[in-house]
Design a protein around this motif. Structure first.
Motif, mmCIF file in Angstrom:
data_model
loop_
_atom_site.group_PDB
_atom_site.id
_atom_site.type_symbol
_atom_site.label_atom_id
_atom_site.label_comp_id
_atom_site.label_asym_id
_atom_site.label_seq_id
_atom_site.Cartn_x
_atom_site.Cartn_y
_atom_site.Cartn_z
ATOM 1 N N ARG A 1 67.429 40.105 12.570
ATOM 2 C CA ARG A 1 66.025 40.470 12.327
ATOM 3 C C ARG A 1 65.291 40.774 13.632
ATOM 4 N NH1 ARG A 1 66.006 35.766 8.435
ATOM 5 N NH2 ARG A 1 66.236 36.681 6.346
ATOM 6 N N GLU A 2 65.647 40.075 14.692
ATOM 7 C CA GLU A 2 64.998 40.297 15.992
ATOM 8 C C GLU A 2 65.282 41.690 16.538
ATOM 9 O OE1 GLU A 2 66.521 37.141 18.348
ATOM 10 O OE2 GLU A 2 65.297 35.577 17.378
ATOM 11 N N GLN A 3 66.320 42.331 16.000
ATOM 12 C CA GLN A 3 66.679 43.673 16.488
ATOM 13 C C GLN A 3 66.134 44.786 15.592
ATOM 14 O OE1 GLN A 3 68.338 43.948 19.433
ATOM 15 N NE2 GLN A 3 68.157 41.699 19.503
ATOM 16 N N MET A 4 65.257 44.444 14.641
ATOM 17 C CA MET A 4 64.765 45.463 13.707
ATOM 18 C C MET A 4 64.014 46.583 14.417
ATOM 19 S SD MET A 4 63.545 43.127 10.437
ATOM 20 C CE MET A 4 62.833 44.544 9.579
ATOM 21 N N ARG A 5 63.274 46.235 15.498
ATOM 22 C CA ARG A 5 62.544 47.272 16.228
ATOM 23 C C ARG A 5 63.486 48.277 16.873
ATOM 24 N NH1 ARG A 5 57.678 44.073 19.468
ATOM 25 N NH2 ARG A 5 56.588 43.264 17.598
ATOM 26 N N MET A 6 64.725 47.877 17.047
ATOM 27 C CA MET A 6 65.715 48.773 17.638
ATOM 28 C C MET A 6 66.567 49.439 16.564
ATOM 29 S SD MET A 6 66.847 46.233 20.754
ATOM 30 C CE MET A 6 67.990 47.433 21.444
ATOM 31 N N GLY A 7 66.119 49.304 15.307
ATOM 32 C CA GLY A 7 66.809 49.999 14.222
ATOM 33 C C GLY A 7 67.784 49.156 13.433
ATOM 34 N N ALA A 8 67.919 47.898 13.776
ATOM 35 C CA ALA A 8 68.847 47.044 13.034
ATOM 36 C C ALA A 8 68.343 46.843 11.603
ATOM 37 C CB ALA A 8 69.001 45.696 13.720
ATOM 38 N N GLN A 9 69.267 46.752 10.669
ATOM 39 C CA GLN A 9 68.933 46.579 9.257
ATOM 40 C C GLN A 9 69.536 45.259 8.765
ATOM 41 O OE1 GLN A 9 70.523 50.114 7.437
ATOM 42 N NE2 GLN A 9 68.742 51.340 7.979
ATOM 43 N N PRO A 10 68.735 44.218 8.710
ATOM 44 C CA PRO A 10 69.262 42.923 8.256
ATOM 45 C C PRO A 10 69.367 42.874 6.734
ATOM 46 C CG PRO A 10 66.939 42.719 8.748
ATOM 47 C CD PRO A 10 67.328 44.130 9.127
ATOM 48 N N PRO A 11 70.221 42.014 6.203
ATOM 49 C CA PRO A 11 70.266 41.815 4.748
ATOM 50 C C PRO A 11 68.919 41.298 4.251
ATOM 51 C CG PRO A 11 72.162 40.798 5.832
ATOM 52 C CD PRO A 11 71.205 41.176 6.915
ATOM 53 N N HIS A 12 68.556 41.704 3.039
ATOM 54 C CA HIS A 12 67.286 41.241 2.479
ATOM 55 C C HIS A 12 67.468 40.517 1.150
ATOM 56 C CE1 HIS A 12 67.792 45.356 0.746
ATOM 57 N NE2 HIS A 12 67.405 44.722 -0.357
ATOM 58 N N GLU A 13 68.709 40.330 0.737
ATOM 59 C CA GLU A 13 68.964 39.655 -0.535
ATOM 60 C C GLU A 13 70.068 38.624 -0.317
ATOM 61 O OE1 GLU A 13 69.668 40.868 -5.234
ATOM 62 O OE2 GLU A 13 69.909 42.366 -3.657
ATOM 63 N N PHE A 14 69.850 37.433 -0.828
ATOM 64 C CA PHE A 14 70.811 36.342 -0.660
ATOM 65 C C PHE A 14 71.186 35.800 -2.034
ATOM 66 C CE2 PHE A 14 67.942 36.678 2.894
ATOM 67 C CZ PHE A 14 68.825 36.836 3.955
ATOM 68 N N LEU A 15 72.473 35.836 -2.330
ATOM 69 C CA LEU A 15 72.950 35.506 -3.669
ATOM 70 C C LEU A 15 73.979 34.389 -3.615
ATOM 71 C CD1 LEU A 15 73.352 39.180 -4.908
ATOM 72 C CD2 LEU A 15 71.524 37.600 -5.525
#
Length: 442
Positions: A152-166
Motif C-alpha cells: 500500500r505504501e507504494q500506491m503512489r508509484m503505481g503499485a496495486q495492492p489487494p483490496h479483498e480478503f477471503l
C-alpha cells in the motif's frame, strides 16, 4: 527422511490446480505450515502438520509457507521452507530444503523461508484477492498485514495492492469434504489398524486392571502398525463411560463394569474414529444388554439413511427416534413419543449428535447445512455414525439398575454411488458378537 505423505505427488498437484481455478487468476493464496508448540520450557509437543497444508503439499516439516499465484508466468506453486543445515539436522533430523522441495513436492519453485519477507510483498502486488486463514495463526496474521501495508505504501508509484480478503476455508473445506480414491485407500488402512487396536483391548481386559493398561494395548497396536493416536484415547470404565470426553484413564476396572473405548489411529495424516462398549467380565448384565441392544438398533436405523440424495440430518433423526422409542419402552422416559421428540427430553440420556465428517481431521471440515437446510449426502463423503446412551450415576428419578451405564457405538462410513461402505466393518459390534469374541480369548 520421514515419508512426505501417503498420497501421490500428482494428487497434491491436482488439488492445487483445482484450488487455483476456484480462486481465479487475480487471486493469491497464502498458507503457512503449522507452528511448533512448546509443551514445557524447551520441550515441544510432537509436531503435526496443518491439515490444509498437508492436503495441498504432503509436506510434514514446520517452518514453511505455501503461496499459490494463479496464472503467474514464472511459476504458480511456490514453497518457502527451511534451508538445509547440517548442524541443526544432526539434532532434529534431515530437511528437504528449497533445493529438494521442487522435485520432492512438485513445486514450480522453492525459496528459503528467510526470504519470505523480501519476496512476498512483490507477489501480493497486482493481485485483487487474498485467500488466507485469518485468525488461525496470530503471529503470521501480523506479518501478512505488514506485507500488505508495504504494498500500500507504494500506491503512489503505481503499485496495486489487494483490496479483498477471503477465508481460504470457503474453498478448501468443500474440496476436502469429498474424498478421492487414493484418500479412501489410506482411510481404510487407518480403520483397519484401529480395529486391530480395539480388538487387542477387548482381548486384554480383565477385572481389576486399570484403564491406562487398555490405553497402552490400544496405542501399542497403533504404533506397531506405523500409526499414532488420532486424538486422546478415551477409556472409560463403569460410570466414567458417561463422561463424553473422559480423559483421565486412571480408574480401576471392576468386574461388573462396562468399558467404553473411543479411540482411532491416524495413518499418514488420515484419521479413524471408533467406539465400542464391552463388559469387563465378558458378559453383559440384563440392563447393560438392553441399553447396548438399543444403541445397536439406533445405529442400524441411522445407517439406513446413509446414502446419496438424503439429508444428512436424517441420520441423526433416525437414531434419535429409535433411542426415544426404546427409552420409553424401558421406562427411562415417560409420555408419548411425539412429546419426547418435540421437547427433546431424550437429550437427558443422549446429548450429542449422531456423527461428523471424518478425514485429515477427526472432526473434519465441511458444512452440515447449506442455505439453512441440511445438506444432501453425496458420494465421497466420509462420516462417523455414533449413537450413544448415558445414564449418570446420580440421575434423579431413574431406577438404580440403570444408573452409571454409558454406551456408545461408533463406526466410520464412506458414502458410495449406491449406498455406503462401513470402513470399520468386522469389529464385533452387537452384544452377541462381543460376548462371543471375548469368550474366545486365550
Amino acid at each position: 527422511m520421514r515419508p512426505l505423505a501417503g498420497i501421490p505427488q500428482a494428487s497434491h498437484a491436482r488439488r492445487r490446480r483445482q484450488l487455483m481455478r476456484m480462486a481465479g487468476e487475480d487471486a493469491i493464496l497464502v498458507l503457512p505450515a503449522a507452528p511448533e508448540r512448546v509443551r514445557s520450557r524447551d520441550t515441544h509437543y510432537p509436531y503435526r502438520q496443518d491439515s490444509d497444508f498437508l492436503y495441498l503439499t504432503g509436506f510434514t516439516e514446520p517452518g514453511a509457507v505455501l503461496v499459490l499465484v494463479p496464472g503467474r508466468s514464472h511459476g504458480e506453486n511456490l514453497l518457502f521452507c527451511r534451508e538445509r543445515d547440517p548442524v541443526r539436522e544432526a539434532w532434529d533430523g534431515p530437511r528437504v530444503g528449497p533445493e529438494g522441495a521442487v522435485d520432492a513436492l512438485g513445486m514450480d519453485d522453492a525459496y528459503p523461508i528467510d526470504d519470505l519477507d523480501e519476496i512476498l510483498p512483490g507477489l501480493l502486488e497486482g493481485r485483487t484477492r487474498v485467500y488466507y486463514h485469518f485468525g488461525r495463526d496470530t503471529d503470521f496474521d501480523l506479518k501478512l498485514i505488514g506485507w500488505l501495508n508495504r504494498v500500500r505504501e507504494q500506491m503512489r508509484m503505481g503499485a496495486q495492492p489487494p483490496h479483498e480478503f477471503l477465508e481460504l476455508g470457503h474453498l478448501l473445506d468443500e474440496m476436502r469434504l469429498f474424498k478421492a480414491r487414493e484418500e479412501l485407500v489410506v482411510m481404510r488402512r487407518a480403520a483397519a489398524i484401529s480395529m486391530r487396536a480395539h480388538a487387542a483391548a477387548m482381548r486384554a481386559v480383565q477385572p481389576e486392571m486399570y484403564e491406562f493398561e487398555l490405553q497402552a494395548a490400544l496405542e501399542y497396536t497403533f504404533r506397531r502398525h506405523g500409526a499414532e493416536p488420532a486424538y486422546e484415547s478415551i477409556v472409560g470404565a463403569g460410570a466414567n463411560a458417561c463422561v463424553l470426553h473422559y480423559r483421565d484413564n486412571r480408574a480401576r476396572i471392576d468386574a461388573g463394569d462396562l468399558v467404553l473405548i473411543d479411540a482411532g489411529a491416524e495413518y499418514l495424516g488420515y484419521a479413524a474414529d471408533i467406539t465400542r462398549t464391552f463388559p469387563a467380565s465378558g458378559r453383559f448384565s440384563r440392563e447393560q444388554r438392553a441399553l447396548h441392544d438399543l444403541v445397536c438398533m439406533a445405529q442400524r436405523a441411522a445407517l439406513e439413511q446413509a446414502r446419496p440424495g438424503l439429508p444428512f440430518e436424517n441420520i441423526h433423526e433416525a437414531s434419535v427416534r429409535t433411542l426415544a422409542e426404546g427409552l420409553l419402552r424401558l421406562g427411562l422416559l415417560k409420555g408419548s413419543l411425539r412429546k419426547v421428540l418435540a421437547e427433546e427430553s431424550y437429550r437427558r440420556f443422549c446429548p450429542h449428535k449422531t456423527g461428523h465428517w471424518l478425514g485429515l481431521d477427526v472432526h473434519d471440515v465441511g458444512e452440515y447445512r447449506v442455505d439453512g437446510q441440511s445438506r444432501l449426502i453425496e458420494p465421497g463423503m466420509v462420516m462417523t455414525i455414533e449413537p450413544g446412551l448415558y445414564v449418570p450415576p446420580d440421575a434423579p428419578g431413574v431406577d438404580a439398575k440403570w444408573r452409571g451405564i454409558g454406551i456408545r457405538i461408533e463406526d466410520d462410513v464412506a458414502i458410495t454411488r449406491d449406498g455406503h461402505e462401513v470402513l470399520t466393518e468386522g469389529l464385533p459390534r452387537s452384544a452377541d458378537e462381543v460376548e462371543e469374541f471375548m469368550a474366545a480369548r486365550p
